[in-house]
Motif scaffolding. Structure first.
Motif, PDB file in Angstrom:
ATOM      1  N   GLU A   2       0.826  -1.200   0.000  1.00 64.74           N
ATOM      2  CA  GLU A   2       0.000   0.000   0.000  1.00 64.74           C
ATOM      3  C   GLU A   2       0.872   1.266   0.000  1.00 64.74           C
ATOM      4  O   GLU A   2       0.560   2.241  -0.676  1.00 64.74           O
ATOM      5  N   ARG A   3       1.979   1.206   0.754  1.00 62.14           N
ATOM      6  CA  ARG A   3       2.899   2.352   0.825  1.00 62.14           C
ATOM      7  C   ARG A   3       3.514   2.630  -0.541  1.00 62.14           C
ATOM      8  O   ARG A   3       3.638   3.778  -0.949  1.00 62.14           O
ATOM      9  N   GLU A   4       3.922   1.598  -1.218  1.00 64.96           N
ATOM     10  CA  GLU A   4       4.550   1.753  -2.539  1.00 64.96           C
ATOM     11  C   GLU A   4       3.574   2.405  -3.514  1.00 64.96           C
ATOM     12  O   GLU A   4       3.946   3.303  -4.274  1.00 64.96           O
ATOM     13  N   ARG A   5       2.327   1.964  -3.500  1.00 65.07           N
ATOM     14  CA  ARG A   5       1.329   2.511  -4.404  1.00 65.07           C
ATOM     15  C   ARG A   5       1.072   3.995  -4.079  1.00 65.07           C
ATOM     16  O   ARG A   5       0.997   4.831  -4.986  1.00 65.07           O
ATOM     17  N   GLN A   6       0.979   4.298  -2.792  1.00 62.00           N
ATOM     18  CA  GLN A   6       0.735   5.680  -2.390  1.00 62.00           C
ATOM     19  C   GLN A   6       1.940   6.564  -2.740  1.00 62.00           C
ATOM     20  O   GLN A   6       1.775   7.690  -3.214  1.00 62.00           O
ATOM     21  N   HIS A   7       3.140   6.036  -2.537  1.00 61.94           N
ATOM     22  CA  HIS A   7       4.362   6.767  -2.873  1.00 61.94           C
ATOM     23  C   HIS A   7       4.417   7.045  -4.375  1.00 61.94           C
ATOM     24  O   HIS A   7       4.790   8.141  -4.809  1.00 61.94           O
ATOM     25  N   LYS A   8       4.025   6.044  -5.157  1.00 64.17           N
ATOM     26  CA  LYS A   8       4.024   6.193  -6.619  1.00 64.17           C
ATOM     27  C   LYS A   8       3.002   7.247  -7.048  1.00 64.17           C
ATOM     28  O   LYS A   8       3.273   8.079  -7.917  1.00 64.17           O
ATOM     29  N   LEU A   9       1.829   7.259  -6.444  1.00 66.51           N
ATOM     30  CA  LEU A   9       0.809   8.252  -6.762  1.00 66.51           C
ATOM     31  C   LEU A   9       1.281   9.674  -6.408  1.00 66.51           C
ATOM     32  O   LEU A   9       1.056  10.617  -7.160  1.00 66.51           O
ATOM     33  N   GLU A  10       1.956   9.805  -5.267  1.00 66.45           N
ATOM     34  CA  GLU A  10       2.479  11.116  -4.856  1.00 66.45           C
ATOM     35  C   GLU A  10       3.511  11.621  -5.866  1.00 66.45           C
ATOM     36  O   GLU A  10       3.512  12.793  -6.222  1.00 66.45           O
ATOM     37  N   LYS A  11       4.371  10.724  -6.320  1.00 68.56           N
ATOM     38  CA  LYS A  11       5.377  11.115  -7.304  1.00 68.56           C
ATOM     39  C   LYS A  11       4.719  11.546  -8.609  1.00 68.56           C
ATOM     40  O   LYS A  11       5.108  12.559  -9.205  1.00 68.56           O
ATOM     41  N   GLU A  12       3.707  10.814  -9.045  1.00 71.41           N
ATOM     42  CA  GLU A  12       3.020  11.161 -10.287  1.00 71.41           C
ATOM     43  C   GLU A  12       2.324  12.523 -10.163  1.00 71.41           C
ATOM     44  O   GLU A  12       2.368  13.335 -11.095  1.00 71.41           O
ATOM     45  N   GLU A  13       1.706  12.788  -9.021  1.00 76.75           N
ATOM     46  CA  GLU A  13       1.051  14.074  -8.807  1.00 76.75           C
ATOM     47  C   GLU A  13       2.074  15.218  -8.812  1.00 76.75           C
ATOM     48  O   GLU A  13       1.834  16.286  -9.376  1.00 76.75           O
ATOM     49  N   GLU A  14       3.200  14.966  -8.196  1.00 72.47           N
ATOM     50  CA  GLU A  14       4.244  15.988  -8.160  1.00 72.47           C
ATOM     51  C   GLU A  14       4.775  16.261  -9.575  1.00 72.47           C
ATOM     52  O   GLU A  14       4.983  17.410  -9.965  1.00 72.47           O
ATOM     53  N   ILE A  15       4.926  15.204 -10.346  1.00 67.71           N
ATOM     54  CA  ILE A  15       5.386  15.371 -11.731  1.00 67.71           C
ATOM     55  C   ILE A  15       4.359  16.171 -12.532  1.00 67.71           C
ATOM     56  O   ILE A  15       4.717  17.047 -13.317  1.00 67.71           O
ATOM     57  N   LYS A  16       3.078  15.893 -12.330  1.00 74.78           N
ATOM     58  CA  LYS A  16       2.028  16.637 -13.032  1.00 74.78           C
ATOM     59  C   LYS A  16       2.077  18.119 -12.668  1.00 74.78           C
ATOM     60  O   LYS A  16       1.952  18.988 -13.528  1.00 74.78           O
ATOM     61  N   ARG A  17       2.289  18.425 -11.371  1.00 74.24           N
ATOM     62  CA  ARG A  17       2.373  19.817 -10.940  1.00 74.24           C
ATOM     63  C   ARG A  17       3.577  20.520 -11.570  1.00 74.24           C
ATOM     64  O   ARG A  17       3.482  21.653 -12.036  1.00 74.24           O
ATOM     65  N   ARG A  19       5.046  19.732 -14.374  1.00 76.78           N
ATOM     66  CA  ARG A  19       4.815  19.899 -15.815  1.00 76.78           C
ATOM     67  C   ARG A  19       3.881  21.070 -16.092  1.00 76.78           C
ATOM     68  O   ARG A  19       4.030  21.768 -17.085  1.00 76.78           O
ATOM     69  N   LYS A  20       2.909  21.285 -15.203  1.00 73.96           N
ATOM     70  CA  LYS A  20       2.015  22.425 -15.377  1.00 73.96           C
ATOM     71  C   LYS A  20       2.783  23.735 -15.270  1.00 73.96           C
ATOM     72  O   LYS A  20       2.491  24.701 -15.972  1.00 73.96           O
ATOM     73  N   LYS A  21       3.780  23.772 -14.393  1.00 72.29           N
ATOM     74  CA  LYS A  21       4.590  24.978 -14.245  1.00 72.29           C
ATOM     75  C   LYS A  21       5.427  25.233 -15.495  1.00 72.29           C
ATOM     76  O   LYS A  21       5.736  26.370 -15.814  1.00 72.29           O
ATOM     77  N   LEU A  22       5.801  24.181 -16.202  1.00 67.38           N
ATOM     78  CA  LEU A  22       6.661  24.316 -17.365  1.00 67.38           C
ATOM     79  C   LEU A  22       5.920  24.746 -18.628  1.00 67.38           C
ATOM     80  O   LEU A  22       6.534  25.046 -19.631  1.00 67.38           O
ATOM     81  N   ILE A  23       4.592  24.768 -18.581  1.00 71.06           N
ATOM     82  CA  ILE A  23       3.822  25.168 -19.760  1.00 71.06           C
ATOM     83  C   ILE A  23       4.102  26.637 -20.031  1.00 71.06           C
ATOM     84  O   ILE A  23       3.985  27.482 -19.132  1.00 71.06           O
ATOM     85  N   PRO A  24       4.515  26.977 -21.260  1.00 67.36           N
ATOM     86  CA  PRO A  24       4.832  28.379 -21.547  1.00 67.36           C
ATOM     87  C   PRO A  24       3.581  29.255 -21.475  1.00 67.36           C
ATOM     88  O   PRO A  24       2.525  28.897 -21.981  1.00 67.36           O
ATOM     89  N   LYS A  25       3.740  30.379 -20.859  1.00 66.03           N
ATOM     90  CA  LYS A  25       2.644  31.329 -20.732  1.00 66.03           C
ATOM     91  C   LYS A  25       2.829  32.425 -21.783  1.00 66.03           C
ATOM     92  O   LYS A  25       3.939  32.775 -22.145  1.00 66.03           O
ATOM     93  N   ALA A  26       1.722  32.976 -22.258  1.00 69.80           N
ATOM     94  CA  ALA A  26       1.789  34.041 -23.260  1.00 69.80           C
ATOM     95  C   ALA A  26       2.329  35.308 -22.620  1.00 69.80           C
ATOM     96  O   ALA A  26       1.943  35.688 -21.519  1.00 69.80           O
ATOM     97  N   GLN A  27       3.265  35.966 -23.324  1.00 67.85           N
ATOM     98  CA  GLN A  27       3.845  37.226 -22.857  1.00 67.85           C
ATOM     99  C   GLN A  27       3.025  38.379 -23.436  1.00 67.85           C
ATOM    100  O   GLN A  27       2.592  38.311 -24.586  1.00 67.85           O
TER     101      GLN A  27
END
Length: 97
Positions: A2-17, A19-27
């Protein structure tokens, strides 16, 4: 398990966050409704100078003394130039060699 699955989900969520920061914004665009007129600088232009290829006298004597200091023993005192002309001759001999 259960810990491994939860740890994996946390990592995926962090990666998603991240990646959202890396999206170029219009100047925001510059305003082109007013023409750009460069202003004249208040500074004076630089004045070119001739390069000085001669070595000042005080540096020439210092150079000759430094070259004589390489000699071992107290005899190096005898080899110091006694006049500026002698120093110039020593320097020119060293440069030409």
């Amino acid at each position: 398990m259960e810990r491994e699955r939860q740890h994996k989900l946390e990592k995926e969520e962090e990666i998603k966050r991240l990646r959202k920061k890396l999206i170029p914004k219009a100047q925001p665009m510059s305003y082109f409704d007013q023409p750009f007129v460069p202003k004249r600088s208040m500074k004076q232009p630089t004045v070119p100078r001739e390069p000085r290829f001669c070595i000042p006298q005080h540096k020439m004597i210092k150079y000759c003394r430094m070259s004589c200091n390489d000699m071992s023993g107290p005899s190096w005192l005898q080899h110091l130039p006694s006049s500026i002309e002698e120093a110039e001759a020593l320097y020119k001999n060293r440069v030409l060699q």
